[in-house]
Design an enzyme around this catalytic site. Structure first.
Site, PDB file in Angstrom:
ATOM      1  N   ASN A   9      46.590  37.884  30.938  1.00  0.00           N
ATOM      2  CA  ASN A   9      47.737  38.130  31.822  1.00  0.00           C
ATOM      3  C   ASN A   9      47.788  36.964  32.809  1.00  0.00           C
ATOM      4  OD1 ASN A   9      49.621  39.029  33.652  1.00  0.00           O
ATOM      5  ND2 ASN A   9      48.239  40.509  34.624  1.00  0.00           N
ATOM      6  N   TRP A  10      48.747  36.081  32.605  1.00  0.00           N
ATOM      7  CA  TRP A  10      48.807  34.881  33.454  1.00  0.00           C
ATOM      8  C   TRP A  10      49.413  35.157  34.826  1.00  0.00           C
ATOM      9  CZ3 TRP A  10      50.719  30.324  29.809  1.00  0.00           C
ATOM     10  CH2 TRP A  10      49.681  30.000  28.931  1.00  0.00           C
ATOM     11  N   GLY A 171      40.864  40.853  40.168  1.00  0.00           N
ATOM     12  CA  GLY A 171      40.927  39.630  40.975  1.00  0.00           C
ATOM     13  C   GLY A 171      39.920  39.588  42.103  1.00  0.00           C
ATOM     14  N   GLY A 231      42.883  38.568  33.634  1.00  0.00           N
ATOM     15  CA  GLY A 231      43.756  37.811  34.522  1.00  0.00           C
ATOM     16  C   GLY A 231      43.218  36.407  34.744  1.00  0.00           C
ATOM     17  N   GLY A 232      42.500  36.225  35.855  1.00  0.00           N
ATOM     18  CA  GLY A 232      42.034  34.903  36.282  1.00  0.00           C
ATOM     19  C   GLY A 232      41.375  34.081  35.177  1.00  0.00           C
TER      20      GLY A 232
END
Ligand code: PEP
Length: 254
Positions: A9-10, A171, A231-232
């Site tokens: 997930n950018w 995050g 994510g990251g």
């Protein structure tokens, strides 16, 4: 058998040129991967470029949201048909950042999930408790509500992908321990079975929350964890490729 699925997930990172550069490196790094699915969920403005760059590879393409109507006066939204035209196969639905900052509720999550399924897009529907909810021992009550409300009425329940993402782990660098994640995933599968019976054995449940190359193997060694929403660590081709190429940890640790 549930095929592992690892989705990046950018969020709101990378322009189209950066997306192309990433994909050029990433597709080479995962070229030998056969037994699992990798998916990139990119910003809308990257979708065309990403679809072009991914042509001829088994890597999936996804958006980070989708609206329930086919068209209309819904400024800032995007429809299933628009995403399908570009070549998307997946859409993230109900991410905690959408719930927290953009008023997403279990009701809208349900509408988006149903619309995606009806249009042949695989929703990756996110659920998960906040830190406050976990500390108040409400984790299971929250998950139960999110499943009952957000995932009700599915015509083809095995086609949905569920992402369990404890909000306190997103995050933050704080990953749920493999045991904590497994406990939640087993509960999610059990609640899904109350709605859909044996389909719960086939539905894929991804873990999300500070997944990194060095913790993916341990997470994936848990019986009810079928992949990751990342994510990251999905923003860098080499790190995301390492996550996709995880090897299950031999011993299950806490
Ligand atoms: C996410 O955005 O869904 C996520 C899990 O982020 P991170 O991996 O950065 O915690």
């Amino acid at each position: 058998m549930r095929k592992p699925l690892i989705a990046g997930n950018w969020k709101m990172f990378k322009n189209a040129a950066e997306a192309r550069t990433f994909i050029y490196a990433f597709k080479q790094a995962v070229a030998d991967v056969k037994d699992r699915e990798a998916v990139l969920c990119v910003p809308y403005t990257d979708l065309w470029a990403a679809a072009e760059a991914l042509k001829g590879t088994p890597i999936g393409l996804g958006s980070q949201n989708v609206h329930w109507e086919a068209q209309g006066a819904f400024t800032g939204e995007i429809s299933v048909g628009m995403l399908k035209e570009i070549g998307c196969q997946y859409a993230v639905v109900g991410h905690s950042e959408r719930r927290q900052y953009f008023g997403e509720t279990d009701t809208t999550v349900n509408k988006r999930t149903l619309a995606a399924l009806a249009g042949g897009l695989t929703p990756i529907t996110c659920i998960g408790e906040t830190l406050q909810e976990r500390e108040a021992n409400k984790t299971f009550a929250v998950l139960e509500r999110q499943i009952k409300e957000g995932l009700k009425g599915l015509p083809n329940p095995t086609a949905v992908v569920i992402a369990y993402e404890p909000v306190w782990a997103i995050g933050t660098g704080k990953t749920a321990t493999p045991a904590q994640a497994q406990e939640a995933h087993a509960f999610v599968r059990q609640e899904f079975a109350k709605l859909y019976g044996t389909a719960a054995q086939s539905v894929r449940i991804l873990y999300g929350g500070s997944v990194k190359p060095d913790n993916m193997g341990q997470l994936m060694s848990q019986g009810d964890i079928d992949g990751g929403l990342v994510g990251g660590a999905s923003l860098e081709a080499e790190s995301f490729a390492k996550i996709v190429k995880f090897e299950k940890a031999a011993a299950v640790t806490k």
